[in-house]
Design an enzyme around this catalytic site. Sequence first.
Site, PDB file in Angstrom:
ATOM      1  N   THR A  92       1.896   4.274  -5.218  1.00 28.37           N
ATOM      2  CA  THR A  92       2.641   4.643  -4.035  1.00 28.37           C
ATOM      3  C   THR A  92       4.151   4.542  -4.304  1.00 28.37           C
ATOM      4  O   THR A  92       4.628   3.561  -4.855  1.00 28.37           O
ATOM      5  CB  THR A  92       2.263   3.734  -2.850  1.00 28.37           C
ATOM      6  N   ASN A 117      -5.181  -7.349  -6.134  1.00 26.34           N
ATOM      7  CA  ASN A 117      -3.762  -7.110  -6.349  1.00 26.34           C
ATOM      8  C   ASN A 117      -3.001  -7.280  -5.041  1.00 26.34           C
ATOM      9  O   ASN A 117      -3.519  -7.020  -3.956  1.00 26.34           O
ATOM     10  CB  ASN A 117      -3.531  -5.705  -6.936  1.00 26.34           C
ATOM     11  N   MET A 119       0.493  -6.079  -5.155  1.00 25.19           N
ATOM     12  CA  MET A 119       1.682  -5.540  -5.802  1.00 25.19           C
ATOM     13  C   MET A 119       2.825  -5.336  -4.817  1.00 25.19           C
ATOM     14  O   MET A 119       3.979  -5.655  -5.106  1.00 25.19           O
ATOM     15  CB  MET A 119       1.351  -4.218  -6.499  1.00 25.19           C
ATOM     16  N   PHE A 121       3.850  -2.259  -3.252  1.00 24.66           N
ATOM     17  CA  PHE A 121       4.604  -1.003  -3.410  1.00 24.66           C
ATOM     18  C   PHE A 121       5.806  -1.171  -4.336  1.00 24.66           C
ATOM     19  O   PHE A 121       6.916  -0.695  -4.061  1.00 24.66           O
ATOM     20  CB  PHE A 121       5.093  -0.468  -2.059  1.00 24.66           C
ATOM     21  N   ASN A 145       1.355   9.898  -3.606  1.00 28.40           N
ATOM     22  CA  ASN A 145       0.989   8.884  -2.616  1.00 28.40           C
ATOM     23  C   ASN A 145       2.277   8.233  -2.111  1.00 28.40           C
ATOM     24  O   ASN A 145       3.041   7.666  -2.898  1.00 28.40           O
ATOM     25  CB  ASN A 145       0.067   7.853  -3.268  1.00 28.40           C
ATOM     26  N   ASN A 178      -0.023   6.715   2.757  1.00 27.62           N
ATOM     27  CA  ASN A 178      -0.617   5.381   2.607  1.00 27.62           C
ATOM     28  C   ASN A 178      -0.126   4.468   3.730  1.00 27.62           C
ATOM     29  O   ASN A 178       1.027   4.035   3.729  1.00 27.62           O
ATOM     30  CB  ASN A 178      -0.252   4.800   1.241  1.00 27.62           C
ATOM     31  N   SER A 181      -2.542  -0.047   2.767  1.00 25.72           N
ATOM     32  CA  SER A 181      -2.431  -1.149   1.811  1.00 25.72           C
ATOM     33  C   SER A 181      -2.303  -2.467   2.561  1.00 25.72           C
ATOM     34  O   SER A 181      -1.550  -2.572   3.530  1.00 25.72           O
ATOM     35  CB  SER A 181      -1.201  -0.958   0.920  1.00 25.72           C
ATOM     36  N   ASN A 183      -0.930  -5.069   1.346  1.00 23.27           N
ATOM     37  CA  ASN A 183       0.064  -5.868   0.638  1.00 23.27           C
ATOM     38  C   ASN A 183       1.501  -5.695   1.117  1.00 23.27           C
ATOM     39  O   ASN A 183       2.417  -6.276   0.555  1.00 23.27           O
ATOM     40  CB  ASN A 183      -0.017  -5.567  -0.862  1.00 23.27           C
ATOM     41  N   THR A 184       1.703  -4.878   2.140  1.00 27.10           N
ATOM     42  CA  THR A 184       3.008  -4.747   2.794  1.00 27.10           C
ATOM     43  C   THR A 184       2.845  -5.238   4.218  1.00 27.10           C
ATOM     44  O   THR A 184       2.035  -4.681   4.966  1.00 27.10           O
ATOM     45  CB  THR A 184       3.501  -3.291   2.789  1.00 27.10           C
ATOM     46  N   LYS A 219      -4.814   8.100   3.566  1.00 26.60           N
ATOM     47  CA  LYS A 219      -5.636   7.088   2.890  1.00 26.60           C
ATOM     48  C   LYS A 219      -5.934   5.965   3.863  1.00 26.60           C
ATOM     49  O   LYS A 219      -5.029   5.396   4.470  1.00 26.60           O
ATOM     50  CB  LYS A 219      -4.919   6.546   1.649  1.00 26.60           C
ATOM     51  N   ASN A 248      -8.998   2.572   0.552  1.00 22.35           N
ATOM     52  CA  ASN A 248      -8.067   1.666  -0.119  1.00 22.35           C
ATOM     53  C   ASN A 248      -8.793   0.361  -0.451  1.00 22.35           C
ATOM     54  O   ASN A 248     -10.007   0.257  -0.293  1.00 22.35           O
ATOM     55  CB  ASN A 248      -6.856   1.410   0.794  1.00 22.35           C
ATOM     56  N   THR A 249      -8.050  -0.645  -0.877  1.00 21.88           N
ATOM     57  CA  THR A 249      -8.646  -1.943  -1.203  1.00 21.88           C
ATOM     58  C   THR A 249      -9.014  -2.696   0.082  1.00 21.88           C
ATOM     59  O   THR A 249      -8.535  -2.389   1.167  1.00 21.88           O
ATOM     60  CB  THR A 249      -7.675  -2.795  -2.028  1.00 21.88           C
ATOM     61  N   TYR A 323     -10.068   3.796 -10.541  1.00 29.14           N
ATOM     62  CA  TYR A 323      -8.915   2.931 -10.814  1.00 29.14           C
ATOM     63  C   TYR A 323      -9.429   1.698 -11.565  1.00 29.14           C
ATOM     64  O   TYR A 323      -9.266   1.589 -12.770  1.00 29.14           O
ATOM     65  CB  TYR A 323      -8.190   2.533  -9.533  1.00 29.14           C
ATOM     66  N   THR A 324     -10.068   0.797 -10.842  1.00 26.27           N
ATOM     67  CA  THR A 324     -10.592  -0.414 -11.476  1.00 26.27           C
ATOM     68  C   THR A 324     -11.631  -0.065 -12.534  1.00 26.27           C
ATOM     69  O   THR A 324     -11.696  -0.700 -13.592  1.00 26.27           O
ATOM     70  CB  THR A 324     -11.195  -1.353 -10.415  1.00 26.27           C
TER      71      THR A 324
END
Length: 351
Positions: A92, A117, A119, A121, A145, A178, A181, A183-184, A219, A248-249, A323-324
């Site tokens: 992304t 993860n 991460m 972004f 993305n 996106n 996620s 993670n944000t 997504k 997504n995750t 991905y994974t």
Amino acid sequence: MRMYKIVRQILFLKDPEKVHHMVMRWLRFAYSIPIMRLLLKIKYSVDDPRLERTLWGIKFPNPVGLAAGFDKDAKYTDALACLGFGFIEIGTVTPKGQPGNPRPRLFRLPKDMALINRMGFNNYGTAHASKKLVQRRELIVIGGNIGKNKKTPNEHAYGDYELCFRELYKSVDYFVVNVSSPNTPGLRELQEKEPLMKILNALQILNKQLGAEKPILLKIAPDLTNEQLDDIIDIVRQTKIHGLVATNTTIDRSGLNTSPEDVEAMGAGGLSGKPLFKRSLEVVRYIHERSKGEIPVIAVGGIFTAADAREMLDAGASLVQVYTGFIYEGPGIAKKICKGLLNKDRIVMHN
């Protein structure tokens, strides 16, 4: 694959994020040597018209793509294009570059064939990615993305998505919004109907203003309820975007083989890999059935084998992404999946 398992054991002794950048630099170096570039293409490509898909007017040479997150800044698209993928999704990316979350922020769960993860972004910004894409040599379908910067309040998020869209418009073949996620902070709140409609409608207006329309996909998270998925289907229809990427995750940690103590020590983040497959498959099937097949879906989440890909295609996916699985199965994963689909002679066409 046996050789890669040996290599993987060595690589897994090192920090995951450092290994990722090291391996990608090796691949880019190999690509820079003409004979190595040719050998990579010969070894990993599967050229068969039965694998082709045409979606949104775009011809995909095969249905197996590389998901966003692997090449965040479009630095390695040429080298990755030699590994047999039908398309590559970069990002992304956000309007301005940002460092992401503090390290360590990427963790392996080998007992589960999974990753965690957070991460956040991390990327160099859309201008950098656009420049890299303009310079690329290989002709492969590219998805962009896009996300918002961490410091941008949610009420102004639509502006970030517009900036990304405008910057990448000439450089990518399709877009993925996106908002899923984990993670944000606060990002998933944008999956609610009102803010999401605002973002998607703004992008559709911009899409028409810029000329030839580019496909826009959304997504979504695997953690949505069926009621929330119904809202997503309704939003897709109302905004007339072109499809979904599912999923997504996940923030779910249930049913893992890795000890709870080890998982807790890894901390927050999105889980990807084998444990995600069942839920991603459920989401893909639910969307396909509830929308009566009207909404194209790119399936992602725990796809490691041709059997996994076939299940997703049979459930209604038009394309799949890895991905994974790429990390655990190695550089031959796209070829292995494509050959498996051909060998079973059950390629489902969703053109």
